[in-house]
Design an enzyme around this catalytic site. Structure first.
Site, PDB file in Angstrom:
ATOM      1  N   GLU A 168      10.861  -5.638   4.086  1.00 53.91           N
ATOM      2  CA  GLU A 168      11.902  -5.855   3.091  1.00 53.91           C
ATOM      3  C   GLU A 168      12.616  -4.552   2.749  1.00 53.91           C
ATOM      4  O   GLU A 168      11.994  -3.509   2.585  1.00 53.91           O
ATOM      5  CB  GLU A 168      11.298  -6.437   1.813  1.00 53.91           C
ATOM      6  CG  GLU A 168      10.950  -7.903   1.919  1.00 53.91           C
ATOM      7  CD  GLU A 168      10.498  -8.465   0.587  1.00 53.91           C
ATOM      8  OE1 GLU A 168      10.255  -9.660   0.535  1.00 53.91           O
ATOM      9  OE2 GLU A 168      10.379  -7.695  -0.391  1.00 53.91           O
TER      10      GLU A 168
ATOM     11  N   GLY B 292       0.823  -1.200   0.000  1.00 53.87           N
ATOM     12  CA  GLY B 292       0.000   0.000   0.000  1.00 53.87           C
ATOM     13  C   GLY B 292       0.855   1.246   0.000  1.00 53.87           C
ATOM     14  O   GLY B 292       2.088   1.183   0.163  1.00 53.87           O
ATOM     15  N   PRO B 293       0.247   2.400  -0.188  1.00 53.58           N
ATOM     16  CA  PRO B 293       0.990   3.658  -0.233  1.00 53.58           C
ATOM     17  C   PRO B 293       1.701   3.942   1.096  1.00 53.58           C
ATOM     18  O   PRO B 293       1.294   3.447   2.151  1.00 53.58           O
ATOM     19  CB  PRO B 293      -0.096   4.707  -0.504  1.00 53.58           C
ATOM     20  CG  PRO B 293      -1.273   3.936  -1.014  1.00 53.58           C
ATOM     21  CD  PRO B 293      -1.195   2.588  -0.395  1.00 53.58           C
ATOM     22  N   SER B 294       2.750   4.754   1.043  1.00 55.62           N
ATOM     23  CA  SER B 294       3.466   5.149   2.249  1.00 55.62           C
ATOM     24  C   SER B 294       2.533   5.907   3.175  1.00 55.62           C
ATOM     25  O   SER B 294       1.671   6.680   2.732  1.00 55.62           O
ATOM     26  CB  SER B 294       4.666   6.032   1.889  1.00 55.62           C
ATOM     27  OG  SER B 294       5.590   5.318   1.102  1.00 55.62           O
ATOM     28  N   GLY B 295       2.720   5.693   4.486  1.00 50.12           N
ATOM     29  CA  GLY B 295       1.894   6.381   5.476  1.00 50.12           C
ATOM     30  C   GLY B 295       0.549   5.728   5.699  1.00 50.12           C
ATOM     31  O   GLY B 295      -0.305   6.292   6.396  1.00 50.12           O
ATOM     32  N   GLY B 296       0.350   4.536   5.133  1.00 43.47           N
ATOM     33  CA  GLY B 296      -0.948   3.892   5.282  1.00 43.47           C
ATOM     34  C   GLY B 296      -1.128   3.176   6.601  1.00 43.47           C
ATOM     35  O   GLY B 296      -2.246   2.816   6.962  1.00 43.47           O
ATOM     36  N   GLY B 297      -0.023   2.920   7.335  1.00 42.01           N
ATOM     37  CA  GLY B 297      -0.126   2.261   8.639  1.00 42.01           C
ATOM     38  C   GLY B 297       0.493   0.873   8.678  1.00 42.01           C
ATOM     39  O   GLY B 297       0.275   0.130   9.641  1.00 42.01           O
ATOM     40  N   LYS B 298       1.293   0.534   7.673  1.00 43.01           N
ATOM     41  CA  LYS B 298       1.873  -0.813   7.610  1.00 43.01           C
ATOM     42  C   LYS B 298       2.843  -1.057   8.777  1.00 43.01           C
ATOM     43  O   LYS B 298       2.763  -2.080   9.472  1.00 43.01           O
ATOM     44  CB  LYS B 298       2.598  -1.009   6.275  1.00 43.01           C
ATOM     45  CG  LYS B 298       1.697  -0.873   5.048  1.00 43.01           C
ATOM     46  CD  LYS B 298       2.422  -1.168   3.771  1.00 43.01           C
ATOM     47  CE  LYS B 298       3.505  -0.168   3.438  1.00 43.01           C
ATOM     48  NZ  LYS B 298       2.978   1.186   3.155  1.00 43.01           N
ATOM     49  N   THR B 299       3.761  -0.114   8.993  1.00 39.49           N
ATOM     50  CA  THR B 299       4.739  -0.270  10.089  1.00 39.49           C
ATOM     51  C   THR B 299       4.042  -0.222  11.441  1.00 39.49           C
ATOM     52  O   THR B 299       4.424  -0.940  12.375  1.00 39.49           O
ATOM     53  CB  THR B 299       5.813   0.829  10.001  1.00 39.49           C
ATOM     54  OG1 THR B 299       6.457   0.749   8.722  1.00 39.49           O
ATOM     55  CG2 THR B 299       6.861   0.649  11.092  1.00 39.49           C
TER      56      THR B 299
END
Length: 618
Positions: free
Chosen positions: A515, A385-392
């Site tokens: 990754e 998903g796009p950066s800043g979406g909440g993955k981390t």
């Protein structure tokens, strides 16, 4: 004003604001359980030294009153010498014992603080600068040590000396004593306001020093960024601003001291002139002997000198109260109890998230909104998903760095919060995008965090499976090679492979990876991806994917945008049904396929290691 300067000013104002309580300091010191016998012996010797000093002027009076060559007896000289020697010994031993006591108190306090810092929650470190925390550990504890080992004894000795001297002087000549005591209110009227000013300056200087330490820590830890960005001039201006602030406070402190010193000297000289003049008149009238006048002057010094000690004590006490406030704020902050809860014995179970919601602050905008998904055991789930979406942030919640503001995460149907942090995290292997490396050897880094003895064969096999042995064997010192601070002597790909070897040696059942192959050169990328393939086999894997091959091979893909899962399924399913995923896959996941890399050579022999069969290198 720069960001650094704003932060410094804000920190100074915030730290200088609270007014402390000396009782909190006493409680903090007593919590370290200082040695009572050490304190008792030091106090008794200190009192003895002070009492002996009160006897010396009276002894001198008798010598002066009966002074003649014929009247001097050897035993008097011997007694005087013995008195001085005993006083010196008692005072010296007392100072040593109190200093040792202070060192032990600060050591125990630092040990307590260090344990606390290691168990504080991640939000604490999000909201506090590292340099400020370091200053609490070093500078503030040193302030407490100084008070305990240097000023406490001076304060109590000064009180005893003053009270004893005044009582003796009243018995000798109450009229002269009252004249002398009349100077105290006059001196206090000047010294008390100056003392308060000195206190405020000292506290501001202490806070400014802590802020400057934070700037130093930040800049020097990222010195390569500073140089690469040609930011030396900017950081020089920021540092100079702090230095000038410290200089300004130091000059103000010097001005106050320039008043205090002459005022005390003026009071002393005035008292001496009055006492010598008035005392001389009383000696000539026979109301006072010459010896009593000499003793009176000596006792005067024993009253005035402790005033400096008492003033220094109260100044240091206020500094210590300020330091105590900051130390206590850390000690009372929320901490993790890593052993509380049940032990998780088997993590090879489905992990489910239900209505998972999170915001970094209670009234802040949410980062994650009602996420629902299931991670099947032994399967690979890719998060894109796009950066800043909440993955981390999702990774941080699973790692339990933060607690969800809503919803739950379960494993095998049970809330993960019911399991102890130690057992939960021991089942997780985390390979972050920026592979963390500690200062030490390559072996230290591969074995980091394991609470068991690791054999050389295990280390070498883990490195082998991570394709790290290829470059390690080329180093002159092999596994004993020092990597430097934060691994600066290693390339990005080498650091990544050491991080993978660490995870392999940990042998986790749950694997989370961010990754980082997109930032590596093509050769390093091939090695790292092969190592990741070895690491992922047979484990419940959640990976933030940057490579198309990882996404294509994943058993499940979660597409997250603006904190919500807008699509889930296989690559083919999402490519056909999710427009943004299709665009994302075509435009952003453009890293070469494994087929372009070719096969990597495996060493001729593989050392034995008790790793699961799934961790075999191709």
């Amino acid at each position: 004003m720069t960001d650094h300067q704003s932060a410094i000013g804000g920190a100074s104002k915030e730290a200088a604001a609270p007014k402390g309580d000396w009782k909190a300091f006493i409680r903090l010191v007593m919590q370290t359980r200082p040695s009572k016998w050490l304190l008792a012996v030091a106090s008794v010797l200190s009192v003895i030294s002070t009492l002996v000093s009160l006897i010396v002027p009276y002894f001198t009076k008798n010598l002066v009153d009966s002074f003649s060559v014929e009247s001097i007896r050897p035993e008097q000289i011997v007694l005087l010498v013995v008195t001085f020697v005993l006083q010196a010994i008692a005072g010296g031993v007392s100072i040593y014992l109190l200093n040792r006591l202070g060192q032990e108190v600060v050591a125990k306090l630092r040990d307590r603080l260090w344990k606390k810092l290691l168990t504080l929650t991640i939000p604490y470190y999000d909201n506090n600068r590292t340099g400020d925390t370091v200053s609490r550990m070093t500078n503030d504890t040193a302030v407490l040590k100084s008070l305990v080992s240097e000023h406490v004894t001076g304060f109590f000795n000064g009180i005893i000396s003053m009270i004893g001297s005044i009582i003796i002087l009243l018995l000798m000549d109450w009229q002269m004593t009252l004249i002398m005591l009349a100077a105290i209110p006059v001196a206090s009227a000047v010294l008390v306001p100056l003392g308060r000013t000195m206190l405020n300056i000292s506290r501001k200087m202490q806070d400014e020093t802590a802020s400057f330490t934070a700037v130093l820590n930040q800049v020097l830890s990222e010195i390569r960024l500073v140089k690469a960005s040609n930011a030396e001039d900017r950081e020089e201006r920021v540092g100079r601003s702090s230095i000038e602030s410290l200089l300004s406070l130091g000059i103000r402190e010097g001005k106050v001291q320039a008043f205090i010193g002459p005022v005390i000297s003026l009071v002393m000289m005035g008292l001496l002139v009055v006492i010598i003049g008035y005392g001389g008149m009383r000696v000539s009238s026979g109301a006072l002997t010459a010896g009593e006048l000499v003793a009176f002057i000596l006792y005067l010094f024993q009253i005035v000198m402790p005033v400096n000690q008492i003033t220094a004590f109260f100044t240091q006490l206020q500094k210590s109260v300020g330091a105590t406030e900051r130390i206590v704020s850390i000690l009372e902050d929320e901490q993790e109890d890593v052993l509380q809860g049940r032990t998780l014995t088997d993590a090879a179970q489905a992990i489910e998230a239900e209505n998972l919601t999170f915001a970094y602050s209670g009234d802040g905008e949410g980062v994650l909104h009602g996420l629902n998904f299931t991670l099947e055991p032994g399967k690979v789930t890719a998060v894109v998903g796009p950066s800043g979406g909440g993955k981390t942030t999702l990774f941080s919640l699973i790692e339990r760095f933060y607690k969800p503001t809503g919803g739950t995460i379960r494993i095998g149907g049970e809330d993960i919060e019911s399991f102890s942090l130690h057992s939960w995290r021991s089942r997780i292997g985390y390979v972050p995008q920026e592979s963390p490396i500690i200062s030490g050897t390559i072996r230290d880094n591969i074995c980091y965090g394991l609470d068991r003895i690791v054999t050389d064969e295990e280390v070498e096999r883990a490195a082998h499976m991570a394709y790290a042995d290829i470059f390690i064997h080329e180093l002159p010192e092999g596994y004993d090679t020092e990597v430097g601070e934060r691994g600066v002597k290693l390339s990005g790909g080498q650091r990544q492979r050491i991080s993978i070897a660490r995870a392999l040696l940990r042998n986790p059942q749950i694997l989370m990876m961010d990754e980082a192959t997109s930032s590596l050169d093509s050769k390093s990328e091939v090695f790292v991806q092969k190592a990741l393939d070895n690491l992922m086999k047979g484990r419940t894997t959640l990976v933030i994917a940057h490579r198309l091959s990882t996404v294509v091979d994943a058993d499940q893909i979660l597409f997250i945008e603006k904190g919500r899962i807008t699509g889930s399924g296989t690559h083919q399913e999402l490519f056909e049904s999710h427009a943004m995923y299709r665009e994302f896959a075509m435009q952003q996941l453009r890293i070469g396929e494994d087929a372009q890399a070719g096969e990597l050579p495996a060493p001729a022999s593989e050392p034995a290691l008790n790793l699961p069969p799934s961790a075999e290198r191709k």
